[in-house]
Design a protein around this motif. Structure first.
Motif, PDB file in Angstrom:
ATOM      1  N   CYS A   1      -3.238  -7.134   2.602  1.00  0.00           N
ATOM      2  CA  CYS A   1      -3.336  -7.805   1.306  1.00  0.00           C
ATOM      3  C   CYS A   1      -2.959  -6.842   0.176  1.00  0.00           C
ATOM      4  O   CYS A   1      -2.224  -7.219  -0.746  1.00  0.00           O
ATOM      5  N   LEU A   2      -3.437  -5.609   0.238  1.00  0.00           N
ATOM      6  CA  LEU A   2      -3.072  -4.614  -0.773  1.00  0.00           C
ATOM      7  C   LEU A   2      -1.565  -4.349  -0.756  1.00  0.00           C
ATOM      8  O   LEU A   2      -0.935  -4.247  -1.813  1.00  0.00           O
ATOM      9  N   TYR A   3      -1.010  -4.227   0.434  1.00  0.00           N
ATOM     10  CA  TYR A   3       0.433  -4.000   0.584  1.00  0.00           C
ATOM     11  C   TYR A   3       1.221  -5.140  -0.049  1.00  0.00           C
ATOM     12  O   TYR A   3       2.131  -4.922  -0.851  1.00  0.00           O
ATOM     13  N   ASN A   4       0.865  -6.382   0.306  1.00  0.00           N
ATOM     14  CA  ASN A   4       1.581  -7.548  -0.220  1.00  0.00           C
ATOM     15  C   ASN A   4       1.386  -7.695  -1.722  1.00  0.00           C
ATOM     16  O   ASN A   4       2.333  -8.052  -2.436  1.00  0.00           O
ATOM     17  N   THR A   5       0.178  -7.419  -2.223  1.00  0.00           N
ATOM     18  CA  THR A   5      -0.083  -7.499  -3.659  1.00  0.00           C
ATOM     19  C   THR A   5       0.772  -6.496  -4.421  1.00  0.00           C
ATOM     20  O   THR A   5       1.346  -6.807  -5.464  1.00  0.00           O
ATOM     21  N   SER A   6       0.876  -5.290  -3.889  1.00  0.00           N
ATOM     22  CA  SER A   6       1.689  -4.261  -4.525  1.00  0.00           C
ATOM     23  C   SER A   6       3.150  -4.696  -4.629  1.00  0.00           C
ATOM     24  O   SER A   6       3.772  -4.560  -5.682  1.00  0.00           O
ATOM     25  N   ILE A   7       3.675  -5.232  -3.564  1.00  0.00           N
ATOM     26  CA  ILE A   7       5.075  -5.658  -3.566  1.00  0.00           C
ATOM     27  C   ILE A   7       5.296  -6.873  -4.461  1.00  0.00           C
ATOM     28  O   ILE A   7       6.215  -6.888  -5.285  1.00  0.00           O
ATOM     29  N   LEU A   8       4.448  -7.887  -4.326  1.00  0.00           N
ATOM     30  CA  LEU A   8       4.645  -9.109  -5.106  1.00  0.00           C
ATOM     31  C   LEU A   8       4.470  -8.883  -6.602  1.00  0.00           C
ATOM     32  O   LEU A   8       5.227  -9.430  -7.401  1.00  0.00           O
ATOM     33  N   THR A   9       3.490  -8.077  -7.002  1.00  0.00           N
ATOM     34  CA  THR A   9       3.318  -7.825  -8.433  1.00  0.00           C
ATOM     35  C   THR A   9       4.439  -6.934  -8.972  1.00  0.00           C
ATOM     36  O   THR A   9       4.838  -7.088 -10.130  1.00  0.00           O
TER      37      THR A   9
END
Length: 186
Positions: free
Chosen positions: A71-79
């Motif tokens: 979730c942290l990985y995906n949040t970093s990329i999407l934001t």
């Protein structure tokens, strides 16, 4: 690699193929979960290709830890991508762009410091029962972890960091440009 005591319920099974084998972590009812925790740590340190965790609590905690990292990985990329898109489509929304860039950098930093240093980061929770090399009929709701290839992990780390840094550079450029500081006369 060390092999557990043959009389122990938590036995490592070794494969003679190209992978590092299979670790079975069985649930033992001794009042504590210390033995299962130790066996999981040992399996992670030995870089086992597949780890089957029978213990419900330990399996759920491990799966949750991996999903939080994802979730942290995906949040970093999407934001980060959202910040870049916001800067392109809505150049007047600098506050939104700055917030998205900040979130991207923050989640990237937490991911790098907390998850990439952990051995669980190298594993994913396997949801496809057909790809698991051991029959799971003997286990009560197991959690199966499979090791991710090193090149995939490295590629993901580079991609995540690149997106965050590109978002930072783009946001800094937009702020710099908005203050008309393009030329300083001495």
């Amino acid at each position: 690699m060390s092999v557990a005591d043959p009389n122990d319920d938590n036995v490592f099974l070794e494969n003679n193929g190209s992978d590092n084998g299979l670790a079975l972590i069985r649930e033992i009812f001794d009042g504590t979960d210390d033995l299962m925790d130790t066996e999981l740590e040992r399996a992670l340190e030995n870089r086992m290709q597949t780890i089957v965790i029978e213990g419900r609590r330990l399996g759920e905690e491990t799966a949750r830890w991996i999903s939080i990292g994802n979730c942290l990985y995906n949040t970093s990329i999407l934001t980060g991508i959202g910040s870049i898109i916001t800067g392109i489509l809505w150049p007047d929304k600098r506050t939104t762009q700055c917030c998205l860039t900040g979130i991207s950098l923050f989640t990237n930093g937490i991911h790098v410091l907390s998850w990439q240093m952990d051995e669980c980061y190298h594993y994913r929770v396997e949801n496809d029962p057909n790809s698991i090399p051991v029959p799971l009929a003997d286990f009560d709701q197991p959690v199966v972890l499979t090791r991710r290839p090193y090149n995939q992990i490295k590629r993901d780390n580079i991609f995540q960091t690149a997106i965050s840094l590109i978002a930072l550079a783009f946001t800094a450029f937009k702020i710099y440009k908005s203050f008309n500081l393009t030329k300083i006369v001495v």
